[in-house]
Design a protein around this motif. Structure first.
Motif, PDB file in Angstrom:
ATOM      1  N   VAL A 105      -1.796  -4.187   8.659  1.00  0.00           N
ATOM      2  CA  VAL A 105      -1.457  -3.466   9.875  1.00  0.00           C
ATOM      3  C   VAL A 105      -2.378  -3.819  11.040  1.00  0.00           C
ATOM      4  CG1 VAL A 105      -1.336  -1.150  10.910  1.00  0.00           C
ATOM      5  CG2 VAL A 105      -0.432  -1.542   8.609  1.00  0.00           C
TER       6      VAL A 105
ATOM      7  N   HIS B 228      -2.493   0.520  -1.405  1.00  0.00           N
ATOM      8  CA  HIS B 228      -1.530   0.935  -0.372  1.00  0.00           C
ATOM      9  C   HIS B 228      -0.117   1.086  -0.938  1.00  0.00           C
ATOM     10  CE1 HIS B 228      -5.013  -0.160   1.878  1.00  0.00           C
ATOM     11  NE2 HIS B 228      -4.775  -1.450   1.835  1.00  0.00           N
TER      12      HIS B 228
ATOM     13  N   TYR C 192       3.026   0.530   0.185  1.00  0.00           N
ATOM     14  CA  TYR C 192       3.952   1.239   1.072  1.00  0.00           C
ATOM     15  C   TYR C 192       5.390   1.149   0.570  1.00  0.00           C
ATOM     16  CZ  TYR C 192       0.648   1.990   4.957  1.00  0.00           C
ATOM     17  OH  TYR C 192      -0.386   2.422   5.743  1.00  0.00           O
TER      18      TYR C 192
ATOM     19  N   PRO D 272      -2.887   5.603   7.585  1.00  0.00           N
ATOM     20  CA  PRO D 272      -1.831   5.596   8.602  1.00  0.00           C
ATOM     21  C   PRO D 272      -1.704   6.936   9.324  1.00  0.00           C
ATOM     22  CG  PRO D 272      -0.870   5.667   6.411  1.00  0.00           C
ATOM     23  CD  PRO D 272      -2.326   5.396   6.238  1.00  0.00           C
TER      24      PRO D 272
ATOM     25  N   GLN E 153      -1.708   7.401  13.453  1.00  0.00           N
ATOM     26  CA  GLN E 153      -0.662   8.099  14.196  1.00  0.00           C
ATOM     27  C   GLN E 153      -1.221   9.264  15.000  1.00  0.00           C
ATOM     28  OE1 GLN E 153       1.924   8.717  10.759  1.00  0.00           O
ATOM     29  NE2 GLN E 153       3.430   7.334  11.650  1.00  0.00           N
TER      30      GLN E 153
ATOM     31  N   SER F  29      -2.901   7.815  18.239  1.00  0.00           N
ATOM     32  CA  SER F  29      -2.119   6.685  18.736  1.00  0.00           C
ATOM     33  C   SER F  29      -2.485   6.271  20.154  1.00  0.00           C
ATOM     34  CB  SER F  29      -0.623   7.007  18.670  1.00  0.00           C
ATOM     35  OG  SER F  29      -0.325   8.165  19.434  1.00  0.00           O
TER      36      SER F  29
ATOM     37  N   ILE G  92       2.970   0.587  12.071  1.00  0.00           N
ATOM     38  CA  ILE G  92       2.897   1.836  11.315  1.00  0.00           C
ATOM     39  C   ILE G  92       4.217   2.593  11.400  1.00  0.00           C
ATOM     40  CG2 ILE G  92       1.909   4.162  11.410  1.00  0.00           C
ATOM     41  CD1 ILE G  92       0.281   2.283   9.751  1.00  0.00           C
TER      42      ILE G  92
ATOM     43  N   GLU H 282       5.626   3.375   7.784  1.00  0.00           N
ATOM     44  CA  GLU H 282       5.085   4.619   7.256  1.00  0.00           C
ATOM     45  C   GLU H 282       6.158   5.519   6.644  1.00  0.00           C
ATOM     46  OE1 GLU H 282       2.665   7.892   6.251  1.00  0.00           O
ATOM     47  OE2 GLU H 282       2.488   5.724   6.270  1.00  0.00           O
TER      48      GLU H 282
ATOM     49  N   HIS I 154       6.136   5.002   3.072  1.00  0.00           N
ATOM     50  CA  HIS I 154       4.862   5.119   2.371  1.00  0.00           C
ATOM     51  C   HIS I 154       4.826   6.347   1.457  1.00  0.00           C
ATOM     52  CE1 HIS I 154       0.173   5.011   2.739  1.00  0.00           C
ATOM     53  NE2 HIS I 154       0.606   4.617   1.563  1.00  0.00           N
TER      54      HIS I 154
END
Length: 248
Positions: A34, A88, A90, A114, A118, A121, A132, A136, A139
């Protein structure tokens, strides 16, 4: 810490060099990420043969291997190669999580990373936010699927990513609870299972005779409220109390 490599000969040489330098775990960037601009999280970075070479060299030295893997194809490649943990994850599907469960491969979901991107941001480069927002939504769905299908899940925050400072493990555990874990499962993911994954469970991870007395004493029952893990009253290392006397 990292090395760019291409082909089986180069990955073998790089892995051996890391071992020579004293690494106690080998981490593989099996997919894109990311944070790096122009790098798509789902992009596969190594083929299976290259990944197998890394895992084989690590295994010769009795080291575990962790694969940063976001996209499903990268996750599958890492599993085929024999990694010990997926970091991770995702994008996961039923077949993949069932294979992880059957092979004893651990998942470190890092749900906090993540979430912090967010929440902050306005301070994050747009290329990170764009990625993301794209990935996300899958995820937490993947986390719930892995939990439901019995994959061994261990707690980690991916500390070092933006706004993700050390000391926020309880925040990770809180998200795990929101997504269906029991409090006991969450605590075990941060203690015994983490130690077992890293093959140090003979020394730490649980309170048993002949193990190192590395432990914390908290005010309140964390089984009733996970946030009580942050109410630390004492820290013991090898049976010696370090906090509040020796830690400042």
């Amino acid at each position: 810490m990292g090395t760019e490599v291409d082909g089986k000969d180069e990955v073998i040489k790089a892995t051996r060099q890391r071992i020579k330098e004293g690494a106690d775990l080998i981490k593989i960037m099996a997919t894109g990420g990311v944070l790096t601009k122009g790098n798509h999280p789902g992009a596969v970075h190594f083929n299976v043969d290259e990944l197998k070479c890394i895992c084989q060299e690590a295994a010769k030295a009795s080291l575990t291997t962790a694969a940063h893997a976001i996209g499903l194809n990268g996750v599958k490649n890492a599993i085929k190669a024999g990694v010990n943990t997926i970091e991770h994850g995702y994008y996961l599907d039923k077949e993949t999580v069932d294979t992880m469960r059957d092979l004893g491969i651990y998942l470190t979901p890092t749900l906090l990373a993540p979430t912090l991107l967010q929440k902050n941001s306005e301070h994050i480069p747009q290329h990170m936010i764009d990625k993301i927002e794209e990935i996300e939504k899958e995820h937490r769905k993947s986390f719930r699927l892995a939990l439901e299908r019995g994959v061994k899940i261990i707690a980690g925050t991916d500390a070092g990513t933006p706004f993700n400072n050390p000391g926020q493990l309880v925040e990770e555990l809180k998200i795990m609870l929101e997504e269906g874990m029991t409090t006991a499962q969450a605590i075990e993911s941060a203690t015994y299972l983490g130690a077992k994954c890293l093959k140090v469970d003979s020394l730490i991870g649980s309170l048993e005779e002949q193990k190192l007395a590395d432990l914390i004493v908290v005010k309140g029952n964390p089984l009733e409220d996970i946030r009580n893990l942050k109410n630390i009253q004492h820290v013991f290392k090898g049976g010696v109390r370090l906090y509040p006397d020796q830690i400042h």
